[in-house]
Design an enzyme around this catalytic site. Structure first.
Site, PDB file in Angstrom:
ATOM      1  CE1 TYR A 169       5.883  -8.360 -26.283  1.00 49.72           C
ATOM      2  CE2 TYR A 169       4.830  -9.862 -24.729  1.00 49.72           C
ATOM      3  CZ  TYR A 169       5.391  -8.632 -25.013  1.00 49.72           C
ATOM      4  OH  TYR A 169       5.476  -7.679 -24.035  1.00 49.72           O
ATOM      5  CB  CYS A 223       1.015   0.436 -14.376  1.00 46.82           C
ATOM      6  SG  CYS A 223      -0.517   0.016 -15.231  1.00 46.82           S
ATOM      7  NE  ARG A 229       6.767  -4.584 -23.263  1.00 51.28           N
ATOM      8  CZ  ARG A 229       6.458  -4.480 -21.964  1.00 51.28           C
ATOM      9  NH1 ARG A 229       7.402  -4.460 -21.057  1.00 51.28           N
ATOM     10  NH2 ARG A 229       5.203  -4.378 -21.579  1.00 51.28           N
ATOM     11  CE  LYS A 286       6.736 -10.136 -16.268  1.00 48.37           C
ATOM     12  NZ  LYS A 286       6.052  -8.997 -16.796  1.00 48.37           N
ATOM     13  CG  ASP A 313       8.872  -7.021 -15.131  1.00 44.88           C
ATOM     14  OD1 ASP A 313       7.905  -6.231 -15.062  1.00 44.88           O
ATOM     15  OD2 ASP A 313       8.794  -8.136 -15.670  1.00 44.88           O
ATOM     16  CG  HIS A 321       4.514  -7.858 -12.294  1.00 48.19           C
ATOM     17  ND1 HIS A 321       3.396  -7.327 -12.924  1.00 48.19           N
ATOM     18  CD2 HIS A 321       5.535  -7.686 -13.163  1.00 48.19           C
ATOM     19  CE1 HIS A 321       3.750  -6.859 -14.115  1.00 48.19           C
ATOM     20  NE2 HIS A 321       5.028  -7.054 -14.274  1.00 48.19           N
ATOM     21  CB  SER A 328       1.713  -5.365 -17.725  1.00 49.24           C
ATOM     22  OG  SER A 328       1.975  -6.624 -17.170  1.00 49.24           O
ATOM     23  NE  ARG A 374       2.390  -9.929 -19.866  1.00 49.79           N
ATOM     24  CZ  ARG A 374       1.178  -9.708 -19.407  1.00 49.79           C
ATOM     25  NH1 ARG A 374       0.309 -10.719 -19.284  1.00 49.79           N
ATOM     26  NH2 ARG A 374       0.804  -8.508 -19.039  1.00 49.79           N
TER      27      ARG A 374
HETATM   28  P1  GTP Z   1       5.973  -3.770 -17.742  1.00 54.95           P
HETATM   29  O1  GTP Z   1       7.347  -3.842 -18.360  1.00 54.95           O
HETATM   30  O2  GTP Z   1       4.886  -4.028 -18.744  1.00 54.95           O
HETATM   31  O3  GTP Z   1       5.807  -4.627 -16.530  1.00 54.95           O
HETATM   32  O4  GTP Z   1       5.695  -2.229 -17.373  1.00 54.95           O
HETATM   33  P2  GTP Z   1       6.244  -1.196 -16.284  1.00 54.95           P
HETATM   34  O5  GTP Z   1       5.409  -1.266 -15.062  1.00 54.95           O
HETATM   35  O6  GTP Z   1       7.722  -1.331 -16.112  1.00 54.95           O
HETATM   36  O7  GTP Z   1       5.886   0.208 -16.971  1.00 54.95           O
HETATM   37  P3  GTP Z   1       6.832   1.372 -17.520  1.00 54.95           P
HETATM   38  O8  GTP Z   1       7.688   1.987 -16.456  1.00 54.95           O
HETATM   39  O9  GTP Z   1       7.535   0.870 -18.719  1.00 54.95           O
HETATM   40  O10 GTP Z   1       5.756   2.463 -17.943  1.00 54.95           O
HETATM   41  C1  GTP Z   1       4.718   2.203 -18.850  1.00 54.95           C
HETATM   42  C2  GTP Z   1       4.191   3.475 -19.444  1.00 54.95           C
HETATM   43  O11 GTP Z   1       3.724   4.341 -18.429  1.00 54.95           O
HETATM   44  C3  GTP Z   1       5.245   4.239 -20.233  1.00 54.95           C
HETATM   45  O12 GTP Z   1       4.661   4.725 -21.409  1.00 54.95           O
HETATM   46  C4  GTP Z   1       5.624   5.364 -19.309  1.00 54.95           C
HETATM   47  O13 GTP Z   1       6.067   6.505 -20.001  1.00 54.95           O
HETATM   48  C5  GTP Z   1       4.334   5.627 -18.524  1.00 54.95           C
HETATM   49  N1  GTP Z   1       4.626   6.131 -17.165  1.00 54.95           N
HETATM   50  C6  GTP Z   1       5.532   5.638 -16.288  1.00 54.95           C
HETATM   51  N2  GTP Z   1       5.573   6.370 -15.149  1.00 54.95           N
HETATM   52  C7  GTP Z   1       4.662   7.350 -15.292  1.00 54.95           C
HETATM   53  C8  GTP Z   1       4.232   8.436 -14.459  1.00 54.95           C
HETATM   54  O14 GTP Z   1       4.711   8.655 -13.336  1.00 54.95           O
HETATM   55  N3  GTP Z   1       3.243   9.243 -14.957  1.00 54.95           N
HETATM   56  C9  GTP Z   1       2.697   9.040 -16.195  1.00 54.95           C
HETATM   57  N4  GTP Z   1       1.759   9.867 -16.604  1.00 54.95           N
HETATM   58  N5  GTP Z   1       3.084   8.026 -17.013  1.00 54.95           N
HETATM   59  C10 GTP Z   1       4.049   7.200 -16.576  1.00 54.95           C
HETATM   60  C1  SPV Z   2       4.674  -7.284 -18.651  1.00 55.40           C
HETATM   61  O1  SPV Z   2       3.800  -7.445 -19.531  1.00 55.40           O
HETATM   62  O2  SPV Z   2       4.402  -7.160 -17.445  1.00 55.40           O
HETATM   63  C2  SPV Z   2       6.104  -7.209 -19.037  1.00 55.40           C
HETATM   64  C3  SPV Z   2       6.459  -7.488 -20.410  1.00 55.40           C
HETATM   65  O3  SPV Z   2       6.949  -6.965 -18.201  1.00 55.40           O
HETATM   66  S1  SPV Z   2       6.489  -9.200 -20.723  1.00 55.40           S
HETATM   67  O4  SPV Z   2       7.818  -9.723 -20.404  1.00 55.40           O
HETATM   68  O5  SPV Z   2       6.217  -9.365 -22.139  1.00 55.40           O
HETATM   69  O6  SPV Z   2       5.509  -9.882 -19.922  1.00 55.40           O
HETATM   70 MN    MN Z   3       6.102  -6.796 -16.198  1.00 59.86          MN
END
Ligand code: GTP
Ligand code: SPV
Ligand code: MN
Length: 586
Positions: free
Chosen positions: A201, A254, A371, A210, A279, A230, A252, A73
């Site tokens: 993207y 996290c 992704r 978003k 999300d 979010h 994001s 983004r």
């Molecule tokens: P967006 O799609 O960007 O909104 O992200 P999200 O909040 O859905 O994050 P996602 O669950 O995809 O995790 C992002 C990264 O953090 C990945 O590389 C995961 O492997 C890592 N991760 C997720 N949960 C944990 C956790 O409990 N501990 C650790 N150490 N890493 C984690």
């Molecule tokens: C984020 O960045 O929080 C996402 C991926 O969930 S995107 O849809 O590209 O914003």
């Molecule tokens: Mn997101």
């Protein structure tokens, strides 16, 4: 122009107007059918927009590569175009609506010559839901069409929900020449409209996500008395069959997707976690005084790196078929790979830029923000409630960020106002999900810094106001999975083990777990936190993960002021008062 597949006059009129502006060779009205999907896929393969992956290993899966400067983004190119700058507030990039329309229409004029304009009707939310919304995205990207098919309920269902009225989000996406200087993601909340240029993207171009569901959505929610957040939504079924619904806002990249698909460790295997959404949550007070949430989406646009059979088996199952991968690495036999998928990388790969790659170098094979885009239906842990138009009643809201120090593993807010304060002062290290520096701590209130479509101070006011509409409000918690020890290793194992934290949270909402009062909020005592069956984690380690260092927290409280000064004009006094109380408790 091929004949429209709707008789809605507002739709037809707007498409004609935009086609007149962009001057495509052809207008294609999408209907969302399987036959249409098959022919658009063929077209995308012929044009080289998608690559077909190994169909034996990954049936129905395709690969897309975006240009190297267009992989996340673009927050600095994201505009909120309200009549006055005060409406957008100090945390957004404001631009004047009339001038921005003029500039972007200038860019888009004739921008689709020689190309096809695809008309995508889509619905955000289950059909029949009072919270569901219709959008129309006009795009010249087949990647967008095929991704929107996965991420939303796309096709005739949207026209049925819309009826004959003009109430739909107007989204225009023009690829143009993909130059960063012409990249804009411009929102016009007053017109329920979005224009996106020069990007391909996801977050910049899948306009239902978003742009509509969060930026325009939050603006509407503020006017209409609901919340667009979010947040993931999950269902936690206890060993006795009691279901508790929980949302969580993490910035994001996290951990939302991972938490929403959590598989409990063997010791807690009698608990069943199911995904409602990963999300975005749209939440509205119900007649019973509880807060009800729907997931407006129908798919997952998730982070690939770090995803594997151990960390997230449900995601691995979700992406085993009918998935579009973007910017991951490729194996010689047409399979996909990313950092963390297996312990050892394959001997040779093609990296996300299309170059040969072998292990041992400094550069990752997959882009850190690579992704997958997969249908929600594929998730073996999908919750049936995801299709329920009335949504699910929320018992707990969790806030959390990625912080290597200072922030404990878990604590509970004393009350709603305190909860809004801990959400408002959320902070996190920046990730690859947005362009710019990675690993820098910033305040990201409710994980919404990049997504709040209006003044952040007024957004806090709105959160405080929501309490008055709820007789049985969700309890509010804060978590941090990312605290590190002196050796730099994560203190907490995370992933499935997060079930232990979730169990305390769920038990707290039902009044059956104890807590101690700490300066930050309620924290689990040693006997309230289940450590049974953990290998390298004991009570001493838990104490480390839960440590509240007063010196660190003095600094932390001071840094809350950076955000509060910025938002001062509209900052609710309740939050300044909460800060005083925190300092006093410390
Ligand atoms: P967006 O799609 O960007 O909104 O992200 P999200 O909040 O859905 O994050 P996602 O669950 O995809 O995790 C992002 C990264 O953090 C990945 O590389 C995961 O492997 C890592 N991760 C997720 N949960 C944990 C956790 O409990 N501990 C650790 N150490 N890493 C984690
Ligand atoms: C984020 O960045 O929080 C996402 C991926 O969930 S995107 O849809 O590209 O914003
Ligand atoms: Mn997101």
């Amino acid at each position: 122009m091929i004949k429209p597949n709707t008789s809605n006059p507002a739709v037809i009129g707007w498409v004609e107007e935009m086609a007149g502006l962009c001057q495509p060779d052809r207008v294609f009205w999408c209907d969302g059918s399987e036959a249409e999907k098959a022919s658009l896929l063929e077209e995308a393969l012929t044009q080289g927009i998608l690559l077909r992956l190994n169909q034996k290993k990954l049936p129905g899966c395709y690969y897309h590569r975006s240009t190297a400067d267009d992989v996340a983004r673009s927050e600095d190119r994201t505009l909120i175009c309200t009549p006055t700058p005060e409406e957008a507030g100090p945390a957004n990039n404001w631009a004047a609506p009339a001038e921005t329309y003029q500039k972007l229409k200038g860019l888009c004029a004739g921008g689709m010559r020689g190309r096809t304009l695809y008309v995508i009707p889509y619905l955000m939310g289950p059909p029949g839901s009072p919270l569901a919304k219709v959008g129309l995205e006009l795009t010249d990207s087949l990647y967008v069409v095929l991704s929107m098919r996965i991420m939303t309920r796309m096709g005739q269902v949207a026209y049925r929900e819309l009826g004959s009225g003009p109430d739909f989000n107007r989204g225009l996406h023009c690829m143009l020449k993909m130059e960063a200087r012409h990249r804009y993601i411009a929102h016009f909340p007053q017109d329920n409209a979005v224009i996106s240029t020069s990007s391909n993207y996801g977050g910049n171009v899948l306009l239902g996500k978003k742009c509509l569901a969060l930026r325009i959505g939050s603006w509407q929610a503020n006017k209409q008395g609901w919340l667009a957040e979010h947040m993931l939504i999950l269902s936690a079924e206890s060993p006795t069959g009691e279901k508790t619904f929980v949302t969580a806002a993490f910035p994001s990249s996290c951990g939302k997707t991972n938490f929403a698909m959590l598989v409990p460790p063997p010791h807690l295997a009698a608990w069943k976690i199911r995904t409602v959404g990963d999300d975005i949550a749209w939440m509205k007070p119900g007649a019973d005084g509880r807060l009800y949430a729907i997931n407006p989406e129908a798919g997952y646009f998730g982070v690939a790196p770090g995803t594997n059979e151990r960390t997230n088996p449900n995601a691995m199952a979700s992406i085993a078929r009918d998935t579009i991968y973007t910017n991951v690495a490729l194996t010689p036999d047409g399979d996909v790979w990313w950092e963390g998928k297996t312990d050892e990388p394959p001997a040779e790969l093609t990296d996300w830029r299309g170059r040969p790659w072998t292990p041992g170098g400094n550069e990752p094979a997959a882009h850190p923000n690579s992704r997958f885009c997969a249908p929600m239906k594929n998730n073996p842990a999908g919750a049936p409630e995801a299709d329920d138009p009335k949504g699910v009643p929320i018992s707990a809201i969790i806030f959390g960020g990625r912080r290597g120090t200072t922030i404990p593993l878990v604590y509970q807010a004393f009350n709603w106002i305190h909860g809004v304060y801990i959400g408002a002062t959320m902070s996190s290290e920046t990730t690859a999900a947005a362009t710019g520096e990675v690993g820098k701590i910033r305040r990201d209130p409710m994980g919404m810094l990049p997504f709040c479509g209006y003044n952040m101070g007024q957004y806090f006011q709105h959160w405080l106001r929501m309490r008055k509409k709820l007789t049985n409000p969700p309890r509010i918690f804060y978590v941090n999975w990312f605290r590190r020890d002196k050796e730099g290793k994560f203190l907490w194992p995370g992933f499935g083990e997060n079930m232990r934290v979730l169990k305390w949270i769920v038990d707290r909402t039902h009044g059956r777990a104890d807590a101690w009062e700490a300066p930050l909020g309620w924290v689990p005592g040693p006997r309230d936190f289940d450590l049974d069956g953990m290998k390298d984690f004991d009570a001493a380690r838990l104490a480390q993960a839960q440590e509240i260092d007063v010196e660190d927290w003095r600094r932390e409280a001071l840094s809350h002021d950076e955000l509060f000064f910025k938002l001062y004009a509209d900052l609710p006094k309740e939050l300044a008062f909460q800060r005083e109380l925190l300092v006093a408790r410390l």
